[in-house]
Design a protein around this motif. Sequence first.
Motif, short mmCIF file in Angstrom:
data_model
loop_
_atom_site.label_atom_id
_atom_site.label_comp_id
_atom_site.label_asym_id
_atom_site.label_seq_id
_atom_site.Cartn_x
_atom_site.Cartn_y
_atom_site.Cartn_z
N UNK A 20 0.82 -1.21 0.00
CA UNK A 20 0.00 0.00 0.00
C UNK A 20 0.86 1.26 0.00
N UNK A 21 2.02 1.21 0.69
CA UNK A 21 2.92 2.38 0.70
C UNK A 21 3.47 2.65 -0.71
N UNK A 22 3.69 1.59 -1.47
CA UNK A 22 4.20 1.75 -2.84
C UNK A 22 3.10 2.24 -3.77
N UNK A 26 0.76 8.76 -0.65
CA UNK A 26 0.16 9.89 0.07
C UNK A 26 -0.91 9.44 1.06
N UNK A 27 -1.73 8.49 0.66
CA UNK A 27 -2.77 7.98 1.55
C UNK A 27 -2.14 7.26 2.75
N UNK A 28 -1.09 6.51 2.51
CA UNK A 28 -0.42 5.81 3.60
C UNK A 28 0.28 6.79 4.54
N UNK A 32 -0.41 6.84 8.44
CA UNK A 32 0.67 6.68 9.42
C UNK A 32 0.74 7.91 10.33
N UNK A 33 0.56 9.10 9.77
CA UNK A 33 0.54 10.31 10.60
C UNK A 33 -0.62 10.28 11.59
N UNK A 34 -1.76 9.75 11.15
CA UNK A 34 -2.92 9.62 12.03
C UNK A 34 -2.58 8.67 13.20
#
Length: 116
Positions: A20-22, A26-28, A32-34
Motif C-alpha cells: 500500500x505504501x508503494x 500519500x494515503x499511507x 501513518x501520521x494519524x
Amino acid sequence: LQKILILLHVTTCVVVGKTLMILFPNAMKRYILKQGEKSRMNENPKFSYENWGPTFFSFKYLLFVLKVKWKRLEDEAYEGHPAPNTPVVTFDGEVRHLFDFMQDNRPLILNFGSCT
C-alpha cells in the motif's frame, strides 16, 4: 504454534502495508501520521515523518514487531499459575529478572506507583 501464527499475521500485515505504501504513498502517509497522533509522535517538531514514516513496514520493522510480540507471550500471567519471570530494569539501568529479587521463603511484594 502461537509463534507461527504471530509470524504469519505480522508478515502479512507488513507485506500488505509495504504494498500500500508503494501503490498509495500519500494515503499511507496520512494514515501513518494519524497513527502517530495516537502515540503523540507528531508533537515533537524535531521528529518529522521523514525520520520515522519510511521505516514502517520495513524488514527491521518486521523483526522488531516479531521480537516484541514473541516476548509478550512469555509475560502473560494467569490466576492460580506461577508468575512470569519478567525482566525489570534497576535504577542503575541494569536488566535483571523479577525472581532475582526473591530471598529465601520471604514473599516478594511489588508496588506499582507514579511520582510526578
